[in-house]
Scaffold this active site. Structure first.
Site, PDB file in Angstrom:
ATOM      1  N   ASP A  95       5.576 -29.732   5.325  1.00 50.65           N
ATOM      2  CA  ASP A  95       6.065 -28.821   4.298  1.00 50.65           C
ATOM      3  C   ASP A  95       7.085 -29.581   3.447  1.00 50.65           C
ATOM      4  OD1 ASP A  95       8.335 -28.998   5.812  1.00 50.65           O
ATOM      5  OD2 ASP A  95       8.314 -26.939   6.509  1.00 50.65           O
ATOM      6  N   SER A  96       7.641 -28.935   2.450  1.00 49.84           N
ATOM      7  CA  SER A  96       8.524 -29.646   1.519  1.00 49.84           C
ATOM      8  C   SER A  96       9.992 -29.559   1.898  1.00 49.84           C
ATOM      9  CB  SER A  96       8.365 -29.066   0.117  1.00 49.84           C
ATOM     10  OG  SER A  96       8.884 -27.742   0.090  1.00 49.84           O
ATOM     11  N   GLY A  97      10.315 -28.718   2.874  1.00 47.08           N
ATOM     12  CA  GLY A  97      11.713 -28.470   3.200  1.00 47.08           C
ATOM     13  C   GLY A  97      12.291 -27.271   2.481  1.00 47.08           C
ATOM     14  N   GLY A  98      11.577 -26.772   1.484  1.00 51.54           N
ATOM     15  CA  GLY A  98      12.093 -25.660   0.692  1.00 51.54           C
ATOM     16  C   GLY A  98      12.376 -24.419   1.515  1.00 51.54           C
ATOM     17  N   PHE A  99      11.429 -24.033   2.359  1.00 53.01           N
ATOM     18  CA  PHE A  99      11.590 -22.795   3.128  1.00 53.01           C
ATOM     19  C   PHE A  99      12.818 -22.878   4.030  1.00 53.01           C
ATOM     20  CE2 PHE A  99      10.780 -20.041   6.800  1.00 53.01           C
ATOM     21  CZ  PHE A  99      10.556 -18.836   6.157  1.00 53.01           C
ATOM     22  N   ASP A 149       9.225 -25.836  -3.498  1.00 51.12           N
ATOM     23  CA  ASP A 149       9.156 -24.522  -4.146  1.00 51.12           C
ATOM     24  C   ASP A 149      10.326 -23.663  -3.715  1.00 51.12           C
ATOM     25  OD1 ASP A 149       8.242 -24.309  -1.478  1.00 51.12           O
ATOM     26  OD2 ASP A 149       7.250 -22.413  -1.927  1.00 51.12           O
ATOM     27  N   GLN A 192       3.507 -18.704  -5.559  1.00 53.58           N
ATOM     28  CA  GLN A 192       4.524 -17.723  -5.214  1.00 53.58           C
ATOM     29  C   GLN A 192       4.340 -16.489  -6.095  1.00 53.58           C
ATOM     30  OE1 GLN A 192       6.514 -17.643  -2.736  1.00 53.58           O
ATOM     31  NE2 GLN A 192       6.785 -19.753  -2.018  1.00 53.58           N
ATOM     32  N   ASP A 269      -0.687 -21.815   9.685  1.00 58.85           N
ATOM     33  CA  ASP A 269       0.234 -22.421  10.654  1.00 58.85           C
ATOM     34  C   ASP A 269       1.275 -21.384  11.030  1.00 58.85           C
ATOM     35  OD1 ASP A 269       3.290 -23.267   9.750  1.00 58.85           O
ATOM     36  OD2 ASP A 269       1.989 -22.756   8.072  1.00 58.85           O
ATOM     37  N   CYS A 307     -10.537 -16.735  29.347  1.00 55.50           N
ATOM     38  CA  CYS A 307     -10.145 -17.989  28.697  1.00 55.50           C
ATOM     39  C   CYS A 307     -10.558 -19.174  29.565  1.00 55.50           C
ATOM     40  CB  CYS A 307      -8.634 -18.000  28.471  1.00 55.50           C
ATOM     41  SG  CYS A 307      -8.022 -19.515  27.717  1.00 55.50           S
ATOM     42  N   HIS A 338      -1.547 -22.519  26.635  1.00 59.48           N
ATOM     43  CA  HIS A 338      -2.508 -21.409  26.596  1.00 59.48           C
ATOM     44  C   HIS A 338      -2.494 -20.711  25.238  1.00 59.48           C
ATOM     45  CE1 HIS A 338      -4.691 -17.751  27.546  1.00 59.48           C
ATOM     46  NE2 HIS A 338      -3.684 -17.109  26.993  1.00 59.48           N
TER      47      HIS A 338
END
Length: 380
Positions: A95-99, A149, A192, A269, A307, A338
């Site tokens: 990611d860009s670090g923005g969040f 962003d 956005q 993600d 599973c 798991h």
């Protein structure tokens, strides 16, 4: 010049917007729709790279903000990039670090140039601009990078979100100019616009005009309801090119994955599967199972009898509960493995349902068994 990231559409599902496809990266090809485990600090918590390969992960996510602050992008670059640093030869997305800047950092100050803020680690004054974010991502060497962003709160005012969208578009253009490695690293634009259809359209139009190799949908899963998120996806994904991948950021509950795929999303993600695992909570075909609860102290069944992951083949609820209660790291490893396997395998089942044109029937059956149709506290 050939783009670093290529998307191939294999099949569209007849009754929904779902797509079966594949994404080619410099470190391998993976089928979509798919879920990416999150390795915030160049490590998926308690997982070895071999574990992630065994469960079928084709790409993982790392966080630019955290790696910039520690150990520093220069050290990762000297190591030969993230792949060599963490001994992972499949795809990596940063990611860009923005969040993180907008959610973790204290006393941030947004300007046209970028964001001034204080480190969440030591209070140091820092500044992140579109150019700096791209410089750090270039040094980290991920296959897929995100534009810098602003992620405005979902319920922010229209006027604020409009200004934010316009600034994000300008930042995206600056990031494209700063990008040094387009032949080996694909840079995605991030759409956005909060819940406003016209602002999402404006954002998508701006970014599609810049011809990114892929597009992310940001600003969702930030406190709005699942219904609100689906409403935004309903009008946003059709705005994006069919020949490029679409990535919904920060979404990882089983229902949101399926509903996102139905609306044309290819990549997801989220930290959810590993975060809840550390609290002794697991995802099963029958819904949420809090294995640390006392009622499982003599339950010698697997976490999920349906599973086939190595945890469910080899360990019981009682044993895993004991480990969690005793603060043994191995217990967190087992629940984390798991949960990640569950979501990666769910996406394989979704791929099969798209292939067979029965995704809506699959959704109905899955929701019924998981407990999403009841208000019973078992779901997420």
């Amino acid at each position: 010049m050939e783009p670093a990231i290529k998307y191939r559409l294999i099949k569209k599902e007849k009754h929904t917007g779902a797509r079966l496809g594949e994404i080619v990266t410099p470190h391998g090809t993976f089928k979509t729709p798919m879920f990416m485990p999150v390795g915030t600090q160049a490590s998926v918590k308690t997982m070895a790279p071999e574990d992630l390969k065994e469960m079928g992960a084709g790409i993982i996510l790392s966080n630019t903000y955290h790696l910039w602050l520690r150990p520093g992008e220069d050290i990762v670059e000297k190591a030969g990039g993230l792949h060599k640093f963490m001994n992972w030869d499949r795809g990596v997305l940063t990611d860009s670090g923005g969040f993180q800047v907008f959610s973790l950092a204290k006393l941030r100050d947004i300007s046209e140039e970028g964001v001034a803020f204080k480190s969440h680690l030591n209070g140091e004054k820092l500044f992140l601009s579109p150019e700096k974010a791209i410089h750090v991502e270039n040094a980290l060497g991920a296959d897929i990078m995100m534009s810098f962003d602003e992620c405005p709160p979902f319920f922010e005012s229209y006027d604020y979100v409009k200004k934010s969208v316009e600034r994000t578009s300008r930042w995206a253009e600056r990031g494209l100019i700063a990008h040094q490695n387009p032949a080996t690293q694909g840079l995605f634009g991030i759409v956005q616009g909060a819940g406003f259809e016209d602002l999402r359209r404006q954002s998508a139009r701006d970014l599609v005009g810049m011809d990114f190799p892929g597009y992310s949908i940001g600003g969702l899963s930030v406190g709005e309801s699942k219904g609100e998120m689906n409403r935004v996806l309903d009008f946003t994904t059709p705005m994006l090119p069919e020949d490029k991948p679409r990535y919904l950021m920060g979404v990882g509950s089983p229902d949101a994955l399926i509903d996102g795929v139905i609306r044309g999303v290819d990549m997801f993600d989220c930290v959810l599967p590993t975060r809840i695992a550390r609290n002794g909570t697991t995802m099963t075909s029958q819904g949420r199972l809090v294995v640390k609860n006392a009622k499982y102290s003599e339950d010698f069944r697997p976490l999920d009898p349906k599973c086939d992951c190595y945890v469910c083949k080899n360990y019981t609820r009682a044993y895993i509960r004991h480990l969690i209660k005793a603060d043994e790291t191995f217990g967190i490893h087992l629940t984390s493995y798991h949960n990640l396997y569950f979501l990666i395998n769910l996406m394989h089942q979704v791929q099969d349902a798209i292939e067979q044109d029965n995704l809506l029937e699959f959704r109905e059956a899955f929701f019924e068994e998981y407990g999403y149709n009841e208000n019973n506290g078992r779901n997420f």
